[in-house]
Design a protein around this motif. Structure first.
Motif, PDB file in Angstrom:
ATOM      1  N   LYS A   1       6.827   5.835  13.384  1.00 29.80           N
ATOM      2  CA  LYS A   1       6.424   4.434  13.279  1.00 29.80           C
ATOM      3  C   LYS A   1       5.214   4.095  14.142  1.00 29.80           C
ATOM      4  O   LYS A   1       4.655   3.010  14.024  1.00 29.80           O
ATOM      5  CB  LYS A   1       7.588   3.527  13.664  1.00 29.80           C
ATOM      6  CG  LYS A   1       8.802   3.639  12.747  1.00 29.80           C
ATOM      7  CD  LYS A   1       8.478   3.184  11.332  1.00 29.80           C
ATOM      8  CE  LYS A   1       9.716   3.213  10.449  1.00 29.80           C
ATOM      9  NZ  LYS A   1       9.414   2.755   9.065  1.00 29.80           N
ATOM     10  N   GLY A   2       4.822   4.998  15.022  1.00 27.83           N
ATOM     11  CA  GLY A   2       3.674   4.711  15.878  1.00 27.83           C
ATOM     12  C   GLY A   2       3.392   5.891  16.786  1.00 27.83           C
ATOM     13  O   GLY A   2       4.283   6.686  17.108  1.00 27.83           O
ATOM     14  N   SER A   3       2.105   6.032  17.187  1.00 29.71           N
ATOM     15  CA  SER A   3       1.705   7.162  18.038  1.00 29.71           C
ATOM     16  C   SER A   3       1.927   6.882  19.511  1.00 29.71           C
ATOM     17  O   SER A   3       1.897   7.801  20.332  1.00 29.71           O
ATOM     18  CB  SER A   3       0.223   7.470  17.804  1.00 29.71           C
ATOM     19  OG  SER A   3      -0.591   6.381  18.230  1.00 29.71           O
ATOM     20  N   GLY A   4       2.122   5.610  19.898  1.00 27.29           N
ATOM     21  CA  GLY A   4       2.266   5.284  21.305  1.00 27.29           C
ATOM     22  C   GLY A   4       0.939   5.199  22.035  1.00 27.29           C
ATOM     23  O   GLY A   4       0.903   5.227  23.270  1.00 27.29           O
ATOM     24  N   LEU A   5      -0.159   5.100  21.288  1.00 24.80           N
ATOM     25  CA  LEU A   5      -1.490   5.027  21.904  1.00 24.80           C
ATOM     26  C   LEU A   5      -2.119   3.641  21.783  1.00 24.80           C
ATOM     27  O   LEU A   5      -3.202   3.426  22.312  1.00 24.80           O
ATOM     28  CB  LEU A   5      -2.431   6.056  21.262  1.00 24.80           C
ATOM     29  CG  LEU A   5      -2.292   7.501  21.757  1.00 24.80           C
ATOM     30  CD1 LEU A   5      -3.167   8.426  20.920  1.00 24.80           C
ATOM     31  CD2 LEU A   5      -2.674   7.604  23.215  1.00 24.80           C
ATOM     32  N   GLY A   6      -1.453   2.728  21.086  1.00 28.45           N
ATOM     33  CA  GLY A   6      -2.063   1.418  20.848  1.00 28.45           C
ATOM     34  C   GLY A   6      -2.374   0.669  22.127  1.00 28.45           C
ATOM     35  O   GLY A   6      -3.497   0.209  22.343  1.00 28.45           O
TER      36      GLY A   6
ATOM     37  N   ASN B   1      -3.831  -4.139  17.236  1.00 24.86           N
ATOM     38  CA  ASN B   1      -2.745  -3.342  17.817  1.00 24.86           C
ATOM     39  C   ASN B   1      -1.732  -4.231  18.516  1.00 24.86           C
ATOM     40  O   ASN B   1      -0.514  -4.037  18.398  1.00 24.86           O
ATOM     41  CB  ASN B   1      -3.314  -2.322  18.813  1.00 24.86           C
ATOM     42  CG  ASN B   1      -3.643  -0.993  18.161  1.00 24.86           C
ATOM     43  OD1 ASN B   1      -2.817  -0.403  17.472  1.00 24.86           O
ATOM     44  ND2 ASN B   1      -4.861  -0.528  18.370  1.00 24.86           N
ATOM     45  N   LEU B   2      -2.233  -5.221  19.273  1.00 26.91           N
ATOM     46  CA  LEU B   2      -1.325  -6.129  19.978  1.00 26.91           C
ATOM     47  C   LEU B   2      -0.515  -6.974  19.001  1.00 26.91           C
ATOM     48  O   LEU B   2       0.680  -7.209  19.216  1.00 26.91           O
ATOM     49  CB  LEU B   2      -2.120  -7.035  20.914  1.00 26.91           C
ATOM     50  CG  LEU B   2      -2.872  -6.355  22.071  1.00 26.91           C
ATOM     51  CD1 LEU B   2      -3.556  -7.402  22.943  1.00 26.91           C
ATOM     52  CD2 LEU B   2      -1.927  -5.503  22.902  1.00 26.91           C
TER      53      LEU B   2
END
Length: 454
Positions: A403-408, A331-332
């Motif tokens: 583009k992303g869930s914002g949970l990473g 994720n990072l």
């Protein structure tokens, strides 16, 4: 009749010993300048009284007071959460003894006929009044003790003035004034306690409102993401029933399966964020793990992104869930790639850090010890200062919709904290950002005994 120190102005009766001791630390340990000034002024007064007024007893009083205050401060400064009820009682007991000893000085000085010493006695009593009203408003037990002690001294001063007064009227006025002053002091103390109580309740309501707002944002984000995924699955399954082309059916089924997998990933991220993920920690060699991870991840990054590994005095072992750690690191790395817009350098670092003092990252306090610091650094634009405190919150994202869930990042933070570590974030606008996992490691002696882990 309600006691002037009724529960209306008390702190929460369910306060833990550590909450009470924390209040005492804030009043008796942290104001270093005030404590130093108090010691200096008392030392000047007592030494002056011993030299010019032939009061050698003042020096002995000063030594005992400084010893009692030092013991009190040292005890409070060495407390750590969670404190026990016995520590709470001992802390308040030391405070009582110190206050009682301090009160003996104005009473002793009042015995002399010198107007200077009587003025000094009244000044010390006034200092006790100010100290009690402004400093101990959250500690009911200490407030009651101080209020009764100060009131008794004030009434004694008034009685002594009345006893030596010339005439009945002067005697009555002396007693009346002292009683009125004591009544005013108790009323002021009560009102100050009530104000502090109201402030504390307002702070609790504000914190609760913030929690409810966060819950609303969290549930809203979850509902939005799951609704999108369910829409994809239901839409593809409905079309699956209508089409007849086998290849088109396979495509629709695959898209529905991919949406289901993304839903499963979202659930996993939520569990990690809430510290409820099922971890399978085991001792691993972090250097070897990162070497394998870097080799695997290089193949899935574009050629314009360089992934490099830096190992500086790596620890021999760390106990962690390997699968979850790799997911968090991935994720990072993906966040770093997106921040650099697929062009730059991502550096994965590993070093061993031994701390002699507690460290704190993002509200998480790490005790002294040996840690493996695994970091991911990019050469992107960095993080805006106003976003540093919110990037790890759930559903916070600067990416485009879809583009992303914002949970990473929140998942990574939840995982490392559940593993007994903390997430460190540093960034300079225009110079990139660094996310680092601090994970508890074995001591060097333990490493030598156990050897490298596979």
């Amino acid at each position: 009749m309600k006691h002037p120190f009724s529960n209306r102005a008390d702190p929460d009766p369910r306060s833990t010993p550590w909450e009470i001791i924390s209040l005492m630390v804030a009043t008796d340990v942290k104001p270093v300048l005030e404590i130093a000034a108090r010691f200096v002024l008392l030392a000047i007064f007592c030494i002056s009284a011993a030299i010019w007024l032939d009061m050698a007893l003042a020096v002995y009083w000063l030594l005992v007071y400084m010893l009692a205050e030092t013991v009190n401060i040292a005890f409070l400064a060495t407390r750590r959460a969670p404190a026990s009820r016995a520590e709470e009682w001992l802390a308040t007991g030391l405070n009582f003894v110190t206050t009682l000893w301090f009160a003996t000085l104005p009473v002793y000085l009042w015995q002399f006929e010198s107007q200077v010493l009587k003025f000094a006695a009244v000044s010390l009593l006034a200092g006790m009044v100010i100290y009690s009203v402004t400093r101990y408003s959250g500690l009911r037990r200490i407030v009651i003790w101080d209020g009764l002690l100060i009131s008794a001294i004030a009434l004694y001063f008034g009685y002594d003035l009345a006893r030596h007064a010339e005439g009945t009227v002067t005697m009555a006025l002396s007693m009346l004034f002292s009683v009125l002053l004591v009544a005013y002091f108790l009323i002021s103390l009560q009102e100050n306690l009530a104000a502090q109580r109201a402030l504390k309740q307002a702070e609790k309501r504000h914190v609760q409102a913030q929690k409810m707002e966060a819950v609303g944002q969290l549930t809203g984000g979850i509902a939005h993401d799951f609704n999108n995924l369910l829409t994809v699955m239901i839409g593809n399954l409905d079309l699956y029933q209508e089409v007849s082309d086998p290849s088109e059916k396979d495509m629709l089924a695959d898209e529905a399966r991919q949406a289901a997998l993304r839903a499963a990933t979202l659930t996993s991220q939520l569990l990690a964020f809430s510290h409820k993920a099922r971890l399978d920690p085991r001792p691993v060699n972090p250097a070897r793990l990162l070497e394998n991870f870097t080799a695997m991840t290089t193949r899935v990054l574009p050629d314009s992104v360089t992934l490099q590994l830096e190992l500086a005095d790596p620890p021999q072992s760390v106990t962690v869930d390997v699968h979850q750690l790799e997911n968090a690191l991935l994720n990072l790395v993906i966040n770093a790639r997106d921040a650099m817009e697929d062009n730059g350098i991502v550096t994965i670092g590993l070093d061993r850090i031994q701390t002699r003092h507690a460290r704190e990252f993002g509200g998480v306090r790490l005790p002294p010890g040996v840690y493996a610091r695994i970091s991911v650094t990019d050469t992107g634009p960095g993080i805006a200062p106003e976003d540093l405190g919110t990037v790890t919150e759930p559903f916070f994202t600067t990416k485009q919709v879809g583009k992303g869930s914002g949970l990473g990042l929140s998942m990574a933070k939840g995982f490392v904290e559940q593993s007994g570590g903390a997430l460190e974030l540093t960034s300079t606008p225009g110079q990139g950002a660094t996310f680092a996992f601090w994970l508890p490691s074995q001591t060097p002696e333990a490493d030598d005994q156990e050897g490298a882990c596979p």
